[in-house]
Each structure stands twice: as C-alpha cells, then as structure tokens.
Design a protein around this motif. Structure first.
Motif, PDB file in Angstrom:
ATOM      1  N   MET A 252       0.830  -1.199   0.000  1.00  0.00           N
ATOM      2  CA  MET A 252       0.000   0.000   0.000  1.00  0.00           C
ATOM      3  C   MET A 252       0.867   1.252   0.000  1.00  0.00           C
ATOM      4  SD  MET A 252      -2.871   1.241   2.751  1.00  0.00           S
ATOM      5  CE  MET A 252      -1.665   1.469   4.032  1.00  0.00           C
ATOM      6  N   VAL A 253       1.956   1.249   0.758  1.00  0.00           N
ATOM      7  CA  VAL A 253       2.865   2.393   0.782  1.00  0.00           C
ATOM      8  C   VAL A 253       3.509   2.578  -0.590  1.00  0.00           C
ATOM      9  CG1 VAL A 253       5.059   3.214   1.748  1.00  0.00           C
ATOM     10  CG2 VAL A 253       3.286   2.325   3.260  1.00  0.00           C
ATOM     11  N   GLN A 254       3.870   1.500  -1.261  1.00  0.00           N
ATOM     12  CA  GLN A 254       4.468   1.597  -2.592  1.00  0.00           C
ATOM     13  C   GLN A 254       3.477   2.169  -3.597  1.00  0.00           C
ATOM     14  OE1 GLN A 254       5.636  -2.453  -3.139  1.00  0.00           O
ATOM     15  NE2 GLN A 254       7.609  -2.176  -2.117  1.00  0.00           N
ATOM     16  N   VAL A 255       2.238   1.697  -3.566  1.00  0.00           N
ATOM     17  CA  VAL A 255       1.219   2.199  -4.497  1.00  0.00           C
ATOM     18  C   VAL A 255       0.890   3.657  -4.182  1.00  0.00           C
ATOM     19  CG1 VAL A 255      -1.176   1.914  -5.257  1.00  0.00           C
ATOM     20  CG2 VAL A 255       0.291  -0.077  -5.017  1.00  0.00           C
ATOM     21  N   MET A 256       0.863   4.029  -2.906  1.00  0.00           N
ATOM     22  CA  MET A 256       0.636   5.433  -2.545  1.00  0.00           C
ATOM     23  C   MET A 256       1.786   6.309  -3.049  1.00  0.00           C
ATOM     24  SD  MET A 256      -1.017   4.997   1.253  1.00  0.00           S
ATOM     25  CE  MET A 256      -0.686   6.672   1.701  1.00  0.00           C
ATOM     26  N   GLY A 257       3.008   5.783  -3.012  1.00  0.00           N
ATOM     27  CA  GLY A 257       4.148   6.509  -3.573  1.00  0.00           C
ATOM     28  C   GLY A 257       3.979   6.735  -5.063  1.00  0.00           C
ATOM     29  N   LEU A 258       3.495   5.711  -5.771  1.00  0.00           N
ATOM     30  CA  LEU A 258       3.238   5.858  -7.213  1.00  0.00           C
ATOM     31  C   LEU A 258       2.139   6.884  -7.475  1.00  0.00           C
ATOM     32  CD1 LEU A 258       3.429   2.173  -8.480  1.00  0.00           C
ATOM     33  CD2 LEU A 258       5.039   4.021  -8.953  1.00  0.00           C
ATOM     34  N   CYS A 259       1.098   6.891  -6.634  1.00  0.00           N
ATOM     35  CA  CYS A 259       0.025   7.878  -6.799  1.00  0.00           C
ATOM     36  C   CYS A 259       0.523   9.292  -6.520  1.00  0.00           C
ATOM     37  CB  CYS A 259      -1.158   7.527  -5.894  1.00  0.00           C
ATOM     38  SG  CYS A 259      -2.025   6.032  -6.400  1.00  0.00           S
ATOM     39  N   ALA A 260       1.438   9.439  -5.551  1.00  0.00           N
ATOM     40  CA  ALA A 260       2.023  10.746  -5.288  1.00  0.00           C
ATOM     41  C   ALA A 260       2.862  11.219  -6.475  1.00  0.00           C
ATOM     42  CB  ALA A 260       2.883  10.690  -4.022  1.00  0.00           C
ATOM     43  N   VAL A 261       3.544  10.304  -7.116  1.00  0.00           N
ATOM     44  CA  VAL A 261       4.308  10.648  -8.323  1.00  0.00           C
ATOM     45  C   VAL A 261       3.351  11.103  -9.425  1.00  0.00           C
ATOM     46  CG1 VAL A 261       5.707   9.678 -10.181  1.00  0.00           C
ATOM     47  CG2 VAL A 261       6.288   9.192  -7.814  1.00  0.00           C
ATOM     48  N   ALA A 262       2.232  10.391  -9.588  1.00  0.00           N
ATOM     49  CA  ALA A 262       1.240  10.780 -10.602  1.00  0.00           C
ATOM     50  C   ALA A 262       0.713  12.180 -10.316  1.00  0.00           C
ATOM     51  CB  ALA A 262       0.095   9.768 -10.630  1.00  0.00           C
ATOM     52  N   ARG A 263       0.455  12.481  -9.046  1.00  0.00           N
ATOM     53  CA  ARG A 263      -0.027  13.813  -8.672  1.00  0.00           C
ATOM     54  C   ARG A 263       1.018  14.882  -8.947  1.00  0.00           C
ATOM     55  NH1 ARG A 263      -1.003  18.253  -8.030  1.00  0.00           N
ATOM     56  NH2 ARG A 263      -2.351  19.270  -6.550  1.00  0.00           N
ATOM     57  N   THR A 264       2.271  14.569  -8.685  1.00  0.00           N
ATOM     58  CA  THR A 264       3.351  15.522  -8.921  1.00  0.00           C
ATOM     59  C   THR A 264       3.517  15.803 -10.409  1.00  0.00           C
ATOM     60  OG1 THR A 264       4.477  14.722  -6.948  1.00  0.00           O
ATOM     61  CG2 THR A 264       5.810  15.941  -8.535  1.00  0.00           C
ATOM     62  N   ILE A 265       3.464  14.779 -11.212  1.00  0.00           N
ATOM     63  CA  ILE A 265       3.611  14.973 -12.663  1.00  0.00           C
ATOM     64  C   ILE A 265       2.418  15.735 -13.216  1.00  0.00           C
ATOM     65  CG2 ILE A 265       3.639  13.735 -14.875  1.00  0.00           C
ATOM     66  CD1 ILE A 265       5.548  11.758 -13.585  1.00  0.00           C
ATOM     67  N   TYR A 266       1.219  15.436 -12.730  1.00  0.00           N
ATOM     68  CA  TYR A 266       0.044  16.194 -13.167  1.00  0.00           C
ATOM     69  C   TYR A 266       0.171  17.659 -12.777  1.00  0.00           C
ATOM     70  CZ  TYR A 266      -4.685  18.034 -13.167  1.00  0.00           C
ATOM     71  OH  TYR A 266      -5.777  18.820 -13.368  1.00  0.00           O
ATOM     72  N   GLY A 267       0.614  17.916 -11.556  1.00  0.00           N
ATOM     73  CA  GLY A 267       0.785  19.293 -11.102  1.00  0.00           C
ATOM     74  C   GLY A 267       1.840  20.039 -11.898  1.00  0.00           C
ATOM     75  N   ALA A 268       2.870  19.341 -12.350  1.00  0.00           N
ATOM     76  CA  ALA A 268       3.923  19.980 -13.134  1.00  0.00           C
ATOM     77  C   ALA A 268       3.474  20.291 -14.559  1.00  0.00           C
ATOM     78  CB  ALA A 268       5.155  19.083 -13.171  1.00  0.00           C
ATOM     79  N   THR A 269       2.485  19.574 -15.058  1.00  0.00           N
ATOM     80  CA  THR A 269       2.029  19.804 -16.433  1.00  0.00           C
ATOM     81  C   THR A 269       0.786  20.677 -16.511  1.00  0.00           C
ATOM     82  OG1 THR A 269       0.757  17.745 -16.385  1.00  0.00           O
ATOM     83  CG2 THR A 269       2.981  17.638 -17.287  1.00  0.00           C
ATOM     84  N   ASP A 270       0.140  20.955 -15.374  1.00  0.00           N
ATOM     85  CA  ASP A 270      -1.067  21.774 -15.369  1.00  0.00           C
ATOM     86  C   ASP A 270      -0.671  23.245 -15.273  1.00  0.00           C
ATOM     87  OD1 ASP A 270      -3.724  22.596 -15.259  1.00  0.00           O
ATOM     88  OD2 ASP A 270      -3.767  22.458 -13.077  1.00  0.00           O
TER      89      ASP A 270
END
Length: 162
Positions: free
Chosen positions: A133-151
């Motif tokens: 769960m911690v690993q998948v949450m880390g991946l979701c945080a990466v997805a959020r960071t990349i989305y924030g960088a492209t928005d």
C-alpha cells in the motif's frame, strides 16, 4: 512505453540478482524504489505535455493514476511470468496470478540495514500488504506531482480555497 521497458528491466534485475528495485525502501515508510521507478515510468507524459504544449486536465490525472496502478501490476506480472517460465507456477491464469500476488506480498523476505547491522531476513506476513500500500501510494504521489507539473492553469495547486 517507458513503464513497460522499466518493468522488464526490473524483472531482469530481479531474475539475475534477486533484487527487486521496485520494493527498495528507506525505513519501511519511504518507498524509494517505487517513487524513482514511478518518475521514470511516467516521465513520458511530462515530456510529451511540454513538447506539444499540452494543457493537462483532470481526466489526465485519472489517466496518470491508472498508469501508476498498472505499473505496479506490471512489476508483479513480470515476476509471475518468470516463475511460470521456470516451471514454478503450474498454469497461467488470472486466478493463479492473484494467488501469486498474495503469496509474494506475504511470504517475501525483507532485510533491514541499520547502523552497519543487518537483521535476519524475515517474511513480511500480513504487514506485506501495508508495504504494498505504501508503494502504491508513492506511485500515486508521483502521478499527482507529474500532473501538477504539467497543469499550467493552476488548478492542480495545493493551495486552499478558503
């Protein structure tokens, strides 16, 4: 495409050395392997958005979350295919893949290194699900960071609306 190549690389690394780069973590709570591999796997979205001047929308964030979870599944699928090709798995099916994930998460052995002391390798047991769960949450945080960088509109900022 980068996520597929990265999952193949992780599988080959695991097969040759026994080290799963995806599961590397610092003090259990910081999934360094998942975060670094997630950035590499989802970096194509960021570069394409910048090259083509693409304005990210909320649906793109949902897409990145799906890519993050699919990447975690790819990691396990690669290891499962290796076990199947080695003859350790009798038949290749979705049910046996789910059983494999359950066994892998709970039976895999973890070793901790603290202050030049190495602990014995112990199976994670039920705590393995929390590690996943911690690993998948880390991946979701990466997805959020990349989305924030492209928005570029500012909709993805962490600021409060109060």
């Amino acid at each position: 495409m980068s996520s597929l190549l990265l999952s193949v690389f992780n599988t080959l690394m695991w097969r040759w050395t026994g080290i799963n780069l995806f599961s590397f973590s610092y003090l259990v709570v910081l999934p360094i392997g998942a975060i670094v591999m997630g950035f590499i796997a989802m970096s194509g979205f960021y570069f394409a958005a910048n090259i083509f001047k693409f304005q990210a929308k909320r649906i793109d964030f949902a897409f990145l979350l799906v890519v993050a979870v699919a990447f975690a599944v790819q990691i396990f699928l690669g290891i499962y295919v290796c076990f199947y090709l080695m003859g350790s798995v009798a038949h290749f099916s979705p049910a046996s893949f789910m059983e494999f994930i359950s066994l892998y998460v709970t039976k895999v052995k973890h070793t901790m290194h603290l202050d030049n002391h190495t602990s014995d390798s112990v199976a994670a047991g039920g705590a393995g699900w929390y590690l996943l769960m911690v690993q998948v949450m880390g991946l979701c945080a990466v997805a959020r960071t990349i989305y924030g960088a492209t928005d570029k509109s500012g909709n993805a900022q962490w600021e409060s609306t109060f």
